[in-house]
Motif scaffolding. Structure first.
Motif, PDB file in Angstrom:
ATOM      1  N   ARG A  41       0.847  -1.205   0.000  1.00 30.67           N
ATOM      2  CA  ARG A  41       0.000   0.000   0.000  1.00 30.67           C
ATOM      3  C   ARG A  41       0.881   1.254   0.000  1.00 30.67           C
ATOM      4  O   ARG A  41       1.886   1.301   0.710  1.00 30.67           O
ATOM      5  CB  ARG A  41      -0.895   0.031   1.246  1.00 30.67           C
ATOM      6  CG  ARG A  41      -2.056  -0.932   1.196  1.00 30.67           C
ATOM      7  CD  ARG A  41      -2.930  -0.796   2.417  1.00 30.67           C
ATOM      8  NE  ARG A  41      -2.369  -1.442   3.583  1.00 30.67           N
ATOM      9  CZ  ARG A  41      -2.180  -0.849   4.751  1.00 30.67           C
ATOM     10  NH1 ARG A  41      -2.492   0.401   4.931  1.00 30.67           N
ATOM     11  NH2 ARG A  41      -1.680  -1.520   5.769  1.00 30.67           N
ATOM     12  N   LYS A  45      -3.656   2.658   6.092  1.00 30.23           N
ATOM     13  CA  LYS A  45      -5.121   2.730   6.111  1.00 30.23           C
ATOM     14  C   LYS A  45      -5.554   3.834   7.074  1.00 30.23           C
ATOM     15  O   LYS A  45      -4.965   4.010   8.131  1.00 30.23           O
ATOM     16  CB  LYS A  45      -5.706   1.391   6.563  1.00 30.23           C
ATOM     17  CG  LYS A  45      -5.606   0.340   5.468  1.00 30.23           C
ATOM     18  CD  LYS A  45      -6.424  -0.889   5.792  1.00 30.23           C
ATOM     19  CE  LYS A  45      -6.338  -1.863   4.639  1.00 30.23           C
ATOM     20  NZ  LYS A  45      -6.052  -3.216   5.005  1.00 30.23           N
ATOM     21  N   ARG A 129       7.185   1.703   1.154  1.00 31.31           N
ATOM     22  CA  ARG A 129       5.802   1.633   0.667  1.00 31.31           C
ATOM     23  C   ARG A 129       5.736   1.549  -0.859  1.00 31.31           C
ATOM     24  O   ARG A 129       6.691   1.902  -1.546  1.00 31.31           O
ATOM     25  CB  ARG A 129       5.015   2.857   1.155  1.00 31.31           C
ATOM     26  CG  ARG A 129       4.812   2.853   2.654  1.00 31.31           C
ATOM     27  CD  ARG A 129       3.704   3.800   3.103  1.00 31.31           C
ATOM     28  NE  ARG A 129       3.426   3.551   4.509  1.00 31.31           N
ATOM     29  CZ  ARG A 129       2.606   2.617   4.950  1.00 31.31           C
ATOM     30  NH1 ARG A 129       1.934   1.871   4.091  1.00 31.31           N
ATOM     31  NH2 ARG A 129       2.429   2.430   6.232  1.00 31.31           N
TER      32      ARG A 129
END
Ligand SMILES: Cc1cc2nc3c(=O)[nH]c(=O)nc-3n(C[C@H](O)[C@H](O)[C@H](O)COP(=O)(O)OP(=O)(O)OC[C@H]3O[C@@H](n4cnc5c(N)ncnc54)[C@H](O)[C@@H]3O)c2cc1C
Length: 190
Positions: A41, A45, A129
């Motif tokens: 990702r 989140k 990331r």
């Protein structure tokens, strides 16, 4: 044993930067073990899933210097009240535990992940990331890990092949590593 096969880019590669992967990274850093952590990702989140950190977990986190920094961002819960039709029904004491940290730490997985990510940085590392581990190959001396830029995956981005001693599969219940090592755990769709 060839020299090339012992030419490690790092000691441990961690796949996945959820709470398990990042806690593992902090633990390895705490013990002076070289590691890299890849997360497919681009962004953490923004919503919470796991909320509570219980006494035994806090003890383990304290042993690697993480408990207090997580506690700074959390409520400390002593009891829980159960409601029925808007009326308080029962109260459950949560802190009757023989531990230096009897109260439950209550925050949010998004907060926990942000704190863990900052701790990795403070210890000289970083969560890499937009980097997805697509395969691993193990031999007698170590493991080759193939990583791609996740956002370029469809465009056949050039894979990077890294060499390490150990891989930690912290990529969740449907992760790449579980399948790669042939674990037969079947998830149940509900
Ligand atoms: C809706 C919901 C509510 C929940 N509520 C609670 C709760 O109230 N209390 C509680 O304790 N728990 C709760 N959970 C469970 C909790 O969220 C999980 O136990 C926890 O997230 C597991 O952490 P993890 O680090 O193992 O995996 P994850 O959090 O799933 O992290 C795995 C990471 O690996 C990354 N990844 C996957 N594959 C790759 C790859 N090939 N390469 C690189 N990165 C990869 C993923 O992007 C992800 O960030 C809930 C879960 C859900 C879905």
């Amino acid at each position: 044993m060839s020299q090339d096969s012992l030419n490690f880019d790092t000691d441990v590669i961690i796949v996945g930067a959820g709470p398990i992967g990042m806690t593992t990274a902090c633990a390895l850093q705490h013990h002076g073990v070289r590691c890299r952590i890849f997360e497919e990702r681009k962004e953490p989140k923004e919503y919470s899933r796991a909320n509570n950190v219980w006494a035994r977990t806090q003890e383990l986190l304290a042993s690697i210097g993480l408990r207090d920094v997580l506690a700074e961002q959390a409520y400390q819960i002593e009891k829980q009240t159960v409601f029925l039709d808007g009326q308080p029904l029962d109260q459950v004491k949560l802190d009757e535990v023989d531990s230096p940290y009897p109260k439950v730490l209550y925050s949010g997985q998004d907060v926990i992940e942000k704190t863990l990510s900052e701790q990795i940085a403070r210890r000289g590392g970083s969560v890499e990331r937009d980097r997805k581990v697509v395969s691993i190959e193990q031999d007698d001396e170590g493991i080759y890990v193939t990583v791609v830029t996740a956002s370029d995956e469809q465009a056949n981005a050039k894979p990077q092949r890294l060499r390490c001693r150990y891989v930690v599969g912290a990529d969740g219940y449907e992760g790449t590593i579980r399948k790669a090592v042939g674990l037969d755990f079947e998830t149940e769709k509900i």
